[in-house]
Design an enzyme around this catalytic site. Structure first.
Site, PDB file in Angstrom:
ATOM      1  N   ASN A   1      19.201  -1.596 -11.547  1.00  0.00           N
ATOM      2  CA  ASN A   1      19.748  -0.292 -11.176  1.00  0.00           C
ATOM      3  C   ASN A   1      21.048  -0.498 -10.402  1.00  0.00           C
ATOM      4  OD1 ASN A   1      17.514   1.146 -12.242  1.00  0.00           O
ATOM      5  ND2 ASN A   1      16.334   0.729 -10.384  1.00  0.00           N
TER       6      ASN A   1
ATOM      7  N   GLY B   1      19.328   5.050  -9.463  1.00  0.00           N
ATOM      8  CA  GLY B   1      18.208   4.960  -8.526  1.00  0.00           C
ATOM      9  C   GLY B   1      18.226   3.751  -7.626  1.00  0.00           C
TER      10      GLY B   1
ATOM     11  N   HIS C   1      19.095  -7.023  -7.680  1.00  0.00           N
ATOM     12  CA  HIS C   1      17.734  -7.468  -8.002  1.00  0.00           C
ATOM     13  C   HIS C   1      17.401  -7.025  -9.415  1.00  0.00           C
ATOM     14  CE1 HIS C   1      17.745  -3.646  -5.850  1.00  0.00           C
ATOM     15  NE2 HIS C   1      16.747  -3.260  -6.627  1.00  0.00           N
TER      16      HIS C   1
HETATM   17  P1  AMP Z   1      16.069  -0.259  -6.521  1.00  0.00           P
HETATM   18  O1  AMP Z   1      15.597   1.156  -6.410  1.00  0.00           O
HETATM   19  O2  AMP Z   1      16.428  -0.692  -7.899  1.00  0.00           O
HETATM   20  O3  AMP Z   1      17.168  -0.549  -5.506  1.00  0.00           O
HETATM   21  O4  AMP Z   1      14.818  -1.144  -6.145  1.00  0.00           O
HETATM   22  C1  AMP Z   1      14.441  -1.449  -4.839  1.00  0.00           C
HETATM   23  C2  AMP Z   1      13.001  -1.829  -4.897  1.00  0.00           C
HETATM   24  O5  AMP Z   1      12.662  -2.505  -3.685  1.00  0.00           O
HETATM   25  C3  AMP Z   1      12.027  -0.651  -5.012  1.00  0.00           C
HETATM   26  O6  AMP Z   1      11.276  -0.778  -6.217  1.00  0.00           O
HETATM   27  C4  AMP Z   1      11.146  -0.776  -3.763  1.00  0.00           C
HETATM   28  O7  AMP Z   1       9.803  -0.443  -4.007  1.00  0.00           O
HETATM   29  C5  AMP Z   1      11.309  -2.260  -3.414  1.00  0.00           C
HETATM   30  N1  AMP Z   1      11.068  -2.603  -2.010  1.00  0.00           N
HETATM   31  C6  AMP Z   1      11.504  -1.954  -0.923  1.00  0.00           C
HETATM   32  N2  AMP Z   1      11.094  -2.597   0.202  1.00  0.00           N
HETATM   33  C7  AMP Z   1      10.399  -3.690  -0.212  1.00  0.00           C
HETATM   34  C8  AMP Z   1       9.719  -4.742   0.456  1.00  0.00           C
HETATM   35  N3  AMP Z   1       9.674  -4.833   1.800  1.00  0.00           N
HETATM   36  N4  AMP Z   1       9.094  -5.691  -0.289  1.00  0.00           N
HETATM   37  C9  AMP Z   1       9.112  -5.612  -1.636  1.00  0.00           C
HETATM   38  N5  AMP Z   1       9.741  -4.638  -2.325  1.00  0.00           N
HETATM   39  C10 AMP Z   1      10.373  -3.684  -1.628  1.00  0.00           C
END
Ligand code: AMP
Length: 117
Positions: free
Chosen positions: A90, A96, A103
């Protein structure tokens, strides 16, 4: 110096999250809010805020993210064509993005719809 991103803190072991994969360039851990039975985040150790901001010097790191995805899929038993997995990146608000540290989402373990929402 700017503050570390959430994912940098996980990589640096300042926030606990078991790593499911690690090599010189990337680390991977389970998403805290999984959108599928398998939901792994693959993250470069070097901060690249988002994919569109990668520079030519990041080429090896970008390749390492996809190679890691294949290795993780192998390890989790989802690499066979009769199973499968999806990779998602994303970039920006409309996609989103919530964490400004590049990542790759690896999603698997159920049938995934296309087109995505
Ligand atoms: P995005 O929306 O593509 O930026 O993805 C960010 C992702 O990080 C989301 O799917 C969240 O659920 C995940 N996320 C946020 N905090 C953590 C955390 N502490 N450990 C693992 N995943 C996380």
């Amino acid at each position: 110096m700017s503050e570390k991103t959430l994912f940098q803190k996980i990589i640096d072991r300042e926030i606990p999250a078991p790593l499911v994969y690690e090599d010189d360039l990337v680390a991977a851990f389970n998403d805290i809010n999984p959108q599928a039975p398998i939901h792994v985040l693959i993250v470069p150790k070097k901060l690249i805020p988002r994919v569109g901001e990668a520079v030519p010097e990041d080429q090896a790191t970008l390749g390492a993210l996809l190679l890691a995805a294949g290795r993780i899929a192998e390890k989790l038993g989802i690499k066979a064509r009769d199973k499968g997995f999806r990779l998602v990146i994303n970039h920006g608000r409309d996609a989103g993005e919530t964490v400004p540290h590049l990542h790759v989402h690896l999603l698997a373990g159920r049938s995934l719809e296309w087109p995505p929402g």
